[in-house]
Design a protein around this motif. Structure first.
Motif, PDB file in Angstrom:
ATOM      1  N   SER A 133       0.837  -1.212   0.000  1.00 36.39           N
ATOM      2  CA  SER A 133       0.000   0.000   0.000  1.00 36.39           C
ATOM      3  C   SER A 133       0.869   1.257   0.000  1.00 36.39           C
ATOM      4  O   SER A 133       0.597   2.213  -0.733  1.00 36.39           O
ATOM      5  CB  SER A 133      -0.921   0.007   1.230  1.00 36.39           C
ATOM      6  OG  SER A 133      -1.800  -1.097   1.204  1.00 36.39           O
ATOM      7  N   LEU A 134       1.922   1.245   0.834  1.00 45.27           N
ATOM      8  CA  LEU A 134       2.825   2.401   0.870  1.00 45.27           C
ATOM      9  C   LEU A 134       3.487   2.596  -0.490  1.00 45.27           C
ATOM     10  O   LEU A 134       3.686   3.733  -0.940  1.00 45.27           O
ATOM     11  CB  LEU A 134       3.878   2.205   1.965  1.00 45.27           C
ATOM     12  CG  LEU A 134       4.873   3.358   2.172  1.00 45.27           C
ATOM     13  CD1 LEU A 134       4.156   4.648   2.576  1.00 45.27           C
ATOM     14  CD2 LEU A 134       5.918   2.993   3.239  1.00 45.27           C
ATOM     15  N   HIS A 146       2.192   1.813  -3.444  1.00 45.06           N
ATOM     16  CA  HIS A 146       1.192   2.435  -4.327  1.00 45.06           C
ATOM     17  C   HIS A 146       1.006   3.915  -3.978  1.00 45.06           C
ATOM     18  O   HIS A 146       0.984   4.785  -4.856  1.00 45.06           O
ATOM     19  CB  HIS A 146      -0.155   1.719  -4.200  1.00 45.06           C
ATOM     20  CG  HIS A 146      -0.263   0.454  -5.003  1.00 45.06           C
ATOM     21  ND1 HIS A 146      -0.338   0.445  -6.367  1.00 45.06           N
ATOM     22  CD2 HIS A 146      -0.312  -0.849  -4.619  1.00 45.06           C
ATOM     23  CE1 HIS A 146      -0.436  -0.807  -6.808  1.00 45.06           C
ATOM     24  NE2 HIS A 146      -0.413  -1.612  -5.751  1.00 45.06           N
ATOM     25  N   LEU A 147       0.841   4.192  -2.690  1.00 49.32           N
ATOM     26  CA  LEU A 147       0.553   5.570  -2.260  1.00 49.32           C
ATOM     27  C   LEU A 147       1.669   6.536  -2.661  1.00 49.32           C
ATOM     28  O   LEU A 147       1.425   7.717  -2.910  1.00 49.32           O
ATOM     29  CB  LEU A 147       0.386   5.631  -0.737  1.00 49.32           C
ATOM     30  CG  LEU A 147      -0.924   5.112  -0.167  1.00 49.32           C
ATOM     31  CD1 LEU A 147      -0.818   4.963   1.349  1.00 49.32           C
ATOM     32  CD2 LEU A 147      -2.057   6.076  -0.520  1.00 49.32           C
TER      33      LEU A 147
END
Lengths: 442, 442
Positions: free
Chosen positions: A110-111, A113-114
């Motif tokens: 997720s990090l 992607h973010l």
């Protein structure tokens, strides 16, 4: 292009010197402040650093009286910092002993992607009884067991990151098919420590895997690094020891079948910068005066595995300390401290003074040119691919390094003047990993 | 000031209608886009919403072919959103069955610090075998067991959030004392599911505890909500059922010794807005046409606990479905769907059409005035303290709601025109919890 340095900024609220929070300039609440971390990260990004890094442990780490001890959870703090930066890499420590691989692999994906491909994971196994007692255990798992679990944790995590093919998402509005179902696959991992069916619920991220970072330099730690790590943080007090570590780890990487250039070695250094040597030494001395010895002795005793009352401030270390094999904690840090104290015949007070600044990392005290010269010397003599910059005082220490040391190194052609890559892997010159499930299924 | 509405925006990439991603206007990669989430949150903040919310489960939730199924981990995504917003609350779902309390309590305390007191936790126990199989289990824990663990999880979490006194940090540079050691305390929790010594490694956060939110409406879920929840998301298809639920939950809160005003009840509604009724109905119909029935039947079968081939598209639901007691999943959603299908004598195809939009939540289709009227009617007739807004299509659905419905309600004095509070608790009119360890130790 010729080989260039890599720089990581080790974020640490008011600085790596344990007394830094007591300086008039310091914000003693910086550890809880998003704005303070945004400022540090912005300075590092403007100086074209490869990355920033946050250490961590799932336990109250030090005596809360001693220094700012509360720490925001690093993956969340870096997710916040992702929103106000565009290029710099974001590396968080997380424990393989006290997390579940599904949850942690997901957070790093997720990090990534973010942040558009800027995530890194400093993999730790977490030493200490106190951490174990926050997770239902009476005592910590043994050093070897922790590393076996870490190895399987990485197996599971990389499988989960590979569970979506890079081309899984079709987004075919006409046909009404979002992802190709045969390109999103279970992993069905049934191992010793973990059973995880998968697939991950996050598609493969821009970097494929986050940058894998490691910092333990015990025997188990070095073997783990040789197998998995792409960047390595290390504490070595002298040039010779840095060279030995560098050569040893590159050799181990080759023995593990890897390209040694794909293991970037970053010794930690504590730059203490003055416009003159005298000014730099004065800052050093001021910080040493601010150390409260009763706190420092207690910490030193924990690392060494002895009772605090065995350590006398104005005497050398006791002769009969427990060996590295007898402690379950930070083995390599313990050995480094003991050897340092004995080599230089330091009293406990003197040792504490040196550790208060760098905790075993090399302190470079001097003018900007002197510091740039030392960095270049290490870099060109088989001791480092770059450095983990640990300013004694923040933000002033990184501001001075960015304003005064970086331009000298840029002028010498040793450090980038602009980012050429977009992702953290690109900054460090590391490849995007192929999808292993992909290779098997095709 | 008279009682006012509360609004939460339930973030859901291209919208809550499962076919929304297929519309020409939709970005089918919105689920992975920080920018898309920043836009939605900005629109909600400009409209003075109390909060935004992200649902979650540690498993690939739906068939990846059907709709965007990858989901960024919500606490990280909200930490990113904290950096680009200043007032709106940030609520993330997290599971008590598949996390450790030390880690999760820390993440929410960190989010609360990062956002200046805007964190909320939607507490879920996570139904489903597939999730269990990502965490070493063959099958999921029983419904009752999951709620027992959730209850103890909250005991541990609140103790950890209270482990630092509000005045623990002295930051006394002169004396060299950062925090008062006797104001940071172990919790030494030794319970049935958890042993956690503490203290937390994050000081008490601006709100004390994050806002505690709950959404299950099974019997166990309602008892849990009455004890712990400060805001409750609920799906009820009719006004009468909303009124019954509202009265029942407020009664249970009183029975648990709580002030009923401190449990804010927010039914989910799916506004489908047109400048005319005909325009709104046309949007509804277009979305229904875009549903792919084979995916929807499979999902419905899972919720009902039957094989997919037992459901015939143009026939009503089978008479002999398993009862709520026989399934281990989303008990209340299952019952709501069965009752709805039978009450309105719907075919499976018709039921899927309605569920595709709101998954059991009430769809309000009409002009802005009609929607404002219905909201007011619910609010003034014991059915709601506010609403969980679940637009069928995003971002257009929240843009229309903010631009057209909110001003009508503001004009009627039913919704704020400016934020008056700073924290999420202040937006919802909820108190900051006292520190329980504090009360004991003084």
């Amino acid at each position: 292009m010729s080989r260039q340095l890599h720089f990581n900024l080790f974020l640490h609220d008011t600085g790596h010197h344990e007394a830094s929070w007591r300086l008039p300039e310091s914000d003693p609440y910086a550890n809880l402040s998003l704005a303070a971390h945004q400022h540090l990260t912005r300075v590092a990004e403007e100086a074209k650093f490869d990355s920033v890094f946050l250490a961590d442990s799932p336990v109250l780490w030090s005596d809360p009286g001693r220094r700012p001890s509360g720490k925001l959870e690093p993956t969340l703090l870096l997710a916040s910092l992702a929103a106000t930066t565009t290029r710099i890499g974001l590396i968080a420590t997380a424990s393989t002993s006290y997390n579940e691989p599904f949850n942690l692999a997901r957070r790093f994906a997720s990090l990534d992607h973010l942040s558009g491909g800027r995530a890194g994971w400093n993999i730790v196994t977490t030493a200490g009884e106190a951490a174990a007692r926050n997770f239902g255990l009476d005592e910590q798992p043994q050093h070897r067991t922790r590393y076996e679990r870490a190895d399987e944790f990485l197996e599971v995590s990389t499988k989960l990151w590979d569970s979506w093919a890079d081309d899984a998402i079709l987004a075919d509005k006409q046909a009404g098919v979002h992802a190709a179902r045969d390109r999103v696959r279970s992993i069905d991992h049934h191992g010793t420590y973990f059973r995880v069916d998968g697939p991950l619920n996050v598609p493969r991220s821009p970097q494929g895997y986050p940058l894998l970072v490691q910092a333990g330099s015990s025997e188990n730690g070095k073997e783990f690094a040789a197998k998995w790590a792409e960047a390595v943080f290390v504490a070595q007090p002298t040039l010779r020891e840095s060279q030995d570590f560098y050569a040893d780890l590159k050799r181990r990487a080759v023995a593990a079948g890897r390209d040694p250039d794909h293991v970037v070695i970053l010794p930690g250094i504590v730059p203490v910068i003055g416009d003159t040597e005298a000014e730099a030494r004065e800052l050093d001395a001021e910080l040493e005066r601010l150390i409260a010895p009763e706190f420092a002795v207690a910490t030193l005793a924990t690392v060494l595995g002895v009772d605090a009352d065995r350590l006398r401030l104005d005497e050398p270390l006791p002769a009969d300390l427990p060996g590295e094999d007898e402690i379950e904690g930070h083995k390599s840090r313990r050995t480094l401290i003991v050897e340092w104290g004995r080599r230089e015949n330091l009293t406990v007070r003197q040792l504490i003074g040196k550790l208060g600044g760098g905790r075993g990392h090399r302190t470079f005290t001097g003018t900007p040119v002197q510091i740039a010269d030392t960095i270049q010397h290490y870099f060109e003599n088989g001791a480092a691919d770059g450095f983990n910059i640990m300013p004694a005082v923040l933000p002033s220490g990184i501001e001075a390094f960015a304003a005064k040391v970086v331009p000298i190194l840029q002028e010498r052609g040793l450090f980038r003047t602009e980012y050429t890559g977009r992702t953290l892997r690109e900054h460090y010159g590391l490849p995007r990993p192929a999808n292993r499930l992909e290779l098997i299924s095709r």
